[in-house]
Design an enzyme around this catalytic site. Sequence first.
Site, PDB file in Angstrom:
ATOM      1  N   TYR A   1       0.822  -1.210   0.000  1.00 12.93           N
ATOM      2  CA  TYR A   1       0.000   0.000   0.000  1.00 12.93           C
ATOM      3  C   TYR A   1       0.855   1.260   0.000  1.00 12.93           C
ATOM      4  CZ  TYR A   1      -4.478  -2.401   0.563  1.00 12.93           C
ATOM      5  OH  TYR A   1      -5.620  -3.151   0.354  1.00 12.93           O
TER       6      TYR A   1
ATOM      7  N   HIS B   1      -9.623  -6.648  -2.074  1.00 14.37           N
ATOM      8  CA  HIS B   1      -8.861  -5.700  -2.888  1.00 14.37           C
ATOM      9  C   HIS B   1      -9.082  -6.046  -4.351  1.00 14.37           C
ATOM     10  CE1 HIS B   1      -5.493  -3.378  -4.481  1.00 14.37           C
ATOM     11  NE2 HIS B   1      -5.179  -4.443  -5.198  1.00 14.37           N
TER      12      HIS B   1
ATOM     13  N   GLU C   1       1.136  -6.025  -8.992  1.00 13.37           N
ATOM     14  CA  GLU C   1       0.635  -6.663  -7.768  1.00 13.37           C
ATOM     15  C   GLU C   1       0.691  -8.190  -7.868  1.00 13.37           C
ATOM     16  OE1 GLU C   1      -2.418  -2.956  -6.774  1.00 13.37           O
ATOM     17  OE2 GLU C   1      -3.240  -4.923  -7.291  1.00 13.37           O
TER      18      GLU C   1
HETATM   19  P1  GDP Z   1      -9.941   0.493  -3.388  1.00 13.53           P
HETATM   20  O1  GDP Z   1      -9.173   0.632  -4.688  1.00 13.53           O
HETATM   21  O2  GDP Z   1     -11.432   0.442  -3.587  1.00 13.53           O
HETATM   22  O3  GDP Z   1      -9.441  -0.645  -2.527  1.00 13.53           O
HETATM   23  O4  GDP Z   1      -9.696   1.828  -2.550  1.00 13.53           O
HETATM   24  P2  GDP Z   1      -8.394   2.732  -2.322  1.00 13.53           P
HETATM   25  O5  GDP Z   1      -7.271   2.334  -3.221  1.00 13.53           O
HETATM   26  O6  GDP Z   1      -8.841   4.153  -2.325  1.00 13.53           O
HETATM   27  O7  GDP Z   1      -7.985   2.392  -0.804  1.00 13.53           O
HETATM   28  C1  GDP Z   1      -7.248   1.239  -0.487  1.00 13.53           C
HETATM   29  C2  GDP Z   1      -7.813   0.620   0.765  1.00 13.53           C
HETATM   30  O8  GDP Z   1      -7.615   1.525   1.854  1.00 13.53           O
HETATM   31  C3  GDP Z   1      -9.333   0.398   0.750  1.00 13.53           C
HETATM   32  O9  GDP Z   1      -9.708  -0.774   0.104  1.00 13.53           O
HETATM   33  C4  GDP Z   1      -9.653   0.365   2.226  1.00 13.53           C
HETATM   34  O10 GDP Z   1      -9.336  -0.895   2.807  1.00 13.53           O
HETATM   35  C5  GDP Z   1      -8.689   1.417   2.786  1.00 13.53           C
HETATM   36  N1  GDP Z   1      -9.325   2.738   2.899  1.00 13.53           N
HETATM   37  C6  GDP Z   1      -9.733   3.563   1.900  1.00 13.53           C
HETATM   38  N2  GDP Z   1     -10.261   4.696   2.389  1.00 13.53           N
HETATM   39  C7  GDP Z   1     -10.154   4.602   3.756  1.00 13.53           C
HETATM   40  C8  GDP Z   1     -10.498   5.469   4.834  1.00 13.53           C
HETATM   41  O11 GDP Z   1     -11.017   6.578   4.652  1.00 13.53           O
HETATM   42  N3  GDP Z   1     -10.215   5.011   6.113  1.00 13.53           N
HETATM   43  C9  GDP Z   1      -9.640   3.797   6.336  1.00 13.53           C
HETATM   44  N4  GDP Z   1      -9.407   3.420   7.604  1.00 13.53           N
HETATM   45  N5  GDP Z   1      -9.306   2.956   5.337  1.00 13.53           N
HETATM   46  C10 GDP Z   1      -9.551   3.345   4.068  1.00 13.53           C
END
Ligand code: GDP
Length: 139
Positions: A51, A117, A128
């Site tokens: 990440y 994911h 990935e």
């Molecule tokens: P995805 O592509 O839908 O998985 O979303 P993103 O790439 O934006 O974020 C990666 C991961 O971070 C997400 O799947 C969530 O597990 C976590 N995440 C995203 N937004 C938040 C947030 O506002 N708070 C927290 N605690 N975790 C988040």
Amino acid sequence: MNGNLTLTILKPDAVANGHTGKIIDHILQAGFRIKAMKLIQLDERTAGMFYDIHRERSFFKELVGFMISGPVVPMILEKENAVADFRELIGATDPAKAAPGTIRNLYARSIEANTVHGSDSDENALREAHFFFSDLETL
Ligand code: GDP
């Protein structure tokens, strides 16, 4: 194979809640084939590397903490238009906003513990896939 692969991770909530079988069935029913799969326990360094793109975000530490809270199941999935079709199958990041019938709508509890994911581009899918399955020579 570029364009036909995506990388998913069944996150710790999916494994802890006993949802992996139902989610895998859901994925297979949607026409994806499993090209590689394993159950592993991530450590802080590896989860942080995965990440890395979110390192500056406010939730980075919480996210890494969650991802190492229990075993996860990374999988390489194969299907035409895999990245976009899989993102549609899992639904929005926030399960409260995920469309009815999507995996996150059915099984996820919070924006963090959102069960699965899914890679967001073909380029990231390949990166990935190699991240978790460096032993697979050709993808
Ligand atoms: P995805 O592509 O839908 O998985 O979303 P993103 O790439 O934006 O974020 C990666 C991961 O971070 C997400 O799947 C969530 O597990 C976590 N995440 C995203 N937004 C938040 C947030 O506002 N708070 C927290 N605690 N975790 C988040």
